[in-house]
Design a protein around this motif. Structure first.
Motif, mmCIF file in Angstrom:
data_model
loop_
_atom_site.group_PDB
_atom_site.id
_atom_site.type_symbol
_atom_site.label_atom_id
_atom_site.label_comp_id
_atom_site.label_asym_id
_atom_site.label_seq_id
_atom_site.Cartn_x
_atom_site.Cartn_y
_atom_site.Cartn_z
ATOM 1 N N TRP A 52 0.806 -1.219 0.000
ATOM 2 C CA TRP A 52 0.000 0.000 0.000
ATOM 3 C C TRP A 52 0.834 1.261 0.000
ATOM 4 O O TRP A 52 0.417 2.285 -0.528
ATOM 5 C CB TRP A 52 -0.979 -0.003 1.168
ATOM 6 N N ARG A 53 2.014 1.221 0.569
ATOM 7 C CA ARG A 53 2.882 2.395 0.530
ATOM 8 C C ARG A 53 3.804 2.391 -0.684
ATOM 9 O O ARG A 53 4.536 3.343 -0.916
ATOM 10 C CB ARG A 53 3.719 2.475 1.798
ATOM 11 N N GLY A 54 3.770 1.295 -1.410
ATOM 12 C CA GLY A 54 4.595 1.219 -2.603
ATOM 13 C C GLY A 54 6.019 0.782 -2.362
ATOM 14 O O GLY A 54 6.812 0.684 -3.296
ATOM 15 N N GLY A 55 6.351 0.475 -1.125
ATOM 16 C CA GLY A 55 7.730 0.151 -0.805
ATOM 17 C C GLY A 55 8.122 -1.278 -1.100
ATOM 18 O O GLY A 55 9.306 -1.620 -1.132
ATOM 19 N N ASN A 56 7.120 -2.110 -1.322
ATOM 20 C CA ASN A 56 7.393 -3.517 -1.606
ATOM 21 C C ASN A 56 6.688 -3.924 -2.882
ATOM 22 O O ASN A 56 5.482 -3.732 -3.019
ATOM 23 C CB ASN A 56 6.904 -4.381 -0.449
ATOM 24 N N THR A 57 7.449 -4.457 -3.809
ATOM 25 C CA THR A 57 6.882 -4.938 -5.063
ATOM 26 C C THR A 57 7.349 -6.361 -5.319
ATOM 27 O O THR A 57 8.385 -6.788 -4.810
ATOM 28 C CB THR A 57 7.301 -4.060 -6.260
ATOM 29 N N ARG A 58 6.561 -7.058 -6.096
ATOM 30 C CA ARG A 58 6.935 -8.402 -6.497
ATOM 31 C C ARG A 58 6.438 -8.651 -7.905
ATOM 32 O O ARG A 58 5.456 -8.052 -8.345
ATOM 33 C CB ARG A 58 6.385 -9.449 -5.540
ATOM 34 N N TYR A 59 7.137 -9.553 -8.615
ATOM 35 C CA TYR A 59 6.845 -9.806 -10.018
ATOM 36 C C TYR A 59 6.906 -11.291 -10.329
ATOM 37 O O TYR A 59 7.675 -12.036 -9.709
ATOM 38 C CB TYR A 59 7.860 -9.079 -10.909
ATOM 39 N N ALA A 60 6.118 -11.672 -11.304
ATOM 40 C CA ALA A 60 6.255 -13.015 -11.848
ATOM 41 C C ALA A 60 7.608 -13.106 -12.554
ATOM 42 O O ALA A 60 8.084 -12.121 -13.128
ATOM 43 C CB ALA A 60 5.129 -13.306 -12.827
ATOM 44 N N ASP A 61 8.203 -14.265 -12.526
ATOM 45 C CA ASP A 61 9.510 -14.441 -13.157
ATOM 46 C C ASP A 61 9.469 -14.078 -14.642
ATOM 47 O O ASP A 61 10.437 -13.550 -15.192
ATOM 48 C CB ASP A 61 9.980 -15.894 -13.005
ATOM 49 N N SER A 62 8.344 -14.331 -15.275
ATOM 50 C CA SER A 62 8.230 -14.122 -16.720
ATOM 51 C C SER A 62 8.260 -12.653 -17.114
ATOM 52 O O SER A 62 8.500 -12.324 -18.274
ATOM 53 C CB SER A 62 6.956 -14.775 -17.250
#
Length: 123
Positions: A52-62
């Motif tokens: 919610w604060r934008g400090g943590n992101t994650r992505y699919a490997d693809s």
């Protein structure tokens, strides 16, 4: 909470697109947000998530290294910048608001879903 995704289109491989997700209420400023996609005949897959604060992101490997998720809480917006698009990125893209403030790759952690925007990448 209503979510409206936009920005999809038909592009050639290697091009870029920026998807936008507009939320109807400020509630989403306290929620993790995510982007998912669903190709024809396939299940809905996680693409990217942001806390919610934008400090943590994650992505699919693809998509890691090619896509970037961001958010503007003051404007109730979430974005997905997609670079170096590939034909396998072709899908309907959905934005979603999580039940908590964390980012998550699990669709069941998301309570609200937008209507989707089509992204088609030609080779």
């Amino acid at each position: 909470v209503q979510l409206q995704a936009s920005g999809g289109g038909l592009v050639q491989a290697g091009a870029s697109l920026r998807l936008s997700c507009a939320a109807s209420k400020r509630t989403t400023s306290n929620n993790g947000m995510g982007w998912f996609r669903q190709a024809p005949g396939k299940e809905r897959d996680f693409v990217a998530g942001i806390s919610w604060r934008g400090g943590n992101t994650r992505y699919a490997d693809s998509v890691s290294g090619r896509f970037t998720i961001s958010r503007d809480n003051a404007g109730n917006m979430v974005y997905l910048q997609m670079n170096n698009l590939k034909p396998e990125d072709t899908a309907v893209y959905y934005c979603a608001a999580a039940r908590s403030s964390f980012s998550s790759s699990n669709p069941s952690d998301y309570a609200y879903w937008g209507q989707g925007t089509q992204v088609t990448v030609s080779s």
